[in-house]
Design an enzyme around this catalytic site. Structure first.
Site, PDB file in Angstrom:
ATOM      1  N   CYS A 251       0.835  -1.200   0.000  1.00  0.00           N
ATOM      2  CA  CYS A 251       0.000   0.000   0.000  1.00  0.00           C
ATOM      3  C   CYS A 251       0.873   1.255   0.000  1.00  0.00           C
ATOM      4  CB  CYS A 251      -0.911  -0.024   1.226  1.00  0.00           C
ATOM      5  SG  CYS A 251      -1.726   1.542   1.567  1.00  0.00           S
TER       6      CYS A 251
ATOM      7  N   TYR B 232      -4.129   6.187  -9.044  1.00  0.00           N
ATOM      8  CA  TYR B 232      -5.334   5.404  -8.792  1.00  0.00           C
ATOM      9  C   TYR B 232      -6.496   5.881  -9.657  1.00  0.00           C
ATOM     10  CZ  TYR B 232      -3.452   2.661  -4.955  1.00  0.00           C
ATOM     11  OH  TYR B 232      -2.728   1.750  -4.219  1.00  0.00           O
TER      12      TYR B 232
END
Length: 347
Positions: free
Chosen positions: A53, A207
């Site tokens: 992450c 993203y």
């Protein structure tokens, strides 16, 4: 402590998601170390993170660069979240150190059991449920003394670790402690401006590109991403500075690094950001290698976790094995001389 982080606008979020836009949610726990309930003390606080992450990567970078590895403990989740067959449903971060990674055929050595709460939870969601919350995100800063969640917003966690590094038990001597976010107003203003640019167009922009199902939304994010890379390349090239604000590493560098670290080996394919590689930006590539060489940075993440986490969740779960040219990653980050000419990179 003032929050200088950029939160994504939540207006019409469900409508925007329905038409194919990736909209990041807002973190719900926003306490601060230094509040009366959460004094700055060594060996009191714990981090829950996942090494794939990028938002966790910010926090693990800060922990390592600030010398807090021995005084702020940490658990690491497996990079793939639960599937549809899990009793608690899909998309849950899980502590399964014995789980075999399809990439390596073995467990990932960095993964741990959950040790921060004393309850041995299997899922991050259970930590939130213990406080009556329905969130499930990482990173998560936890107070082991009161068994309470302190904060789950990465931008705020790195700021408070920086501000309280000495009181939290940093292993670095006071004379060697360079603030990631210095106290000078001019420096703060420059870092804040860079942070917003980097968050919107690079960190979250990756993203927006990779997880959007609308071609126009993807194209806008794609173009902004590469326009900003060119802008940052020019910034570094203008005076051959070592870091984004000059010759000192700051929070702006820390926040840029996780995305660029992932770009060539992961995001180029997975996020459909195939306009160019960081290798094609000589100053950014040398900056990336320079940051990677700082003490503790290489240990702050893992490309095995990144590849397993991003590609292991794709439609068929198959993980690409490259790139191996001009050199496998992360070994390539030890070779600033690999940088290519910028002649064909769009400005």
């Amino acid at each position: 402590m003032t929050d200088h982080s950029k939160q994504e606008d939540q207006s019409n979020a469900e409508t925007r998601r329905a038409r194919g836009e990736f909209v990041r949610g807002v973190s719900g726990f926003r306490h601060t170390i230094g509040d009366p309930d959460f004094p700055a003390e060594p060996n009191r606080y714990h981090l829950f993170a996942a090494l794939n992450c990028p938002w966790c990567h910010r926090v693990t970078l800060a922990r390592n660069l600030l010398g807090l590895q021995d005084s702020v403990s940490m658990d690491v989740a497996f990079p793939n979240r639960t599937g549809e067959d899990h009793p608690d449903g899909p998309n849950q971060w899980q502590f399964t150190p014995e789980q075999v990674a399809s990439l390596t055929g073995n467990p990932l050595p960095e993964c741990t059991a959950e040790t921060g709460t004393g309850q041995g939870f299997n899922l991050v969601r259970e930590i939130y449920r213990a406080e009556g919350a329905d969130e499930r995100s990482v990173p998560l800063l936890y107070d082991k003394k009161t068994n309470r969640i302190v904060n789950n917003e990465s931008a705020e966690i790195i700021r408070m670790l920086d501000h309280h590094a000495t009181a939290l038990g940093s292993s670095r001597s006071v004379s060697r402690q360079q603030k990631l976010y210095p106290n000078e107003p001019a420096a703060q203003s420059e870092i804040d401006e860079l942070n917003e640019l980097i968050y919107v167009n690079i960190n979250n922009g990756a993203y927006k590109a990779g997880f959007s199902s609308d071609q126009a939304i993807y194209a806008k994010a794609f173009n902004k991403y590469f326009e900003t890379l060119a802008q940052l390349e020019a910034r570094l090239a203008s005076d051959e500075r070592l870091f984004l604000t000059g010759n000192t590493f700051t929070e702006a560098d820390l926040r840029l690094f996780p995305t660029l670290y992932r770009h060539d080996p992961v995001y180029y394919l997975r996020m459909k950001l195939n306009g160019a590689k960081i290798l094609d930006y000589p100053h950014l590539w040398r900056w990336l290698c320079r940051v990677h060489s700082l003490p503790g940075v290489a240990q702050s993440s893992s490309l095995d976790h990144c590849r397993q986490g991003y590609f292991g969740r794709s439609w068929n779960g198959v993980i690409p094995l490259g790139p191996f040219a001009p050199m496998p990653y992360p070994e390539a980050y030890g070779h600033p001389e690999l940088a290519r000419s910028t002649g064909h990179v769009r400005n």
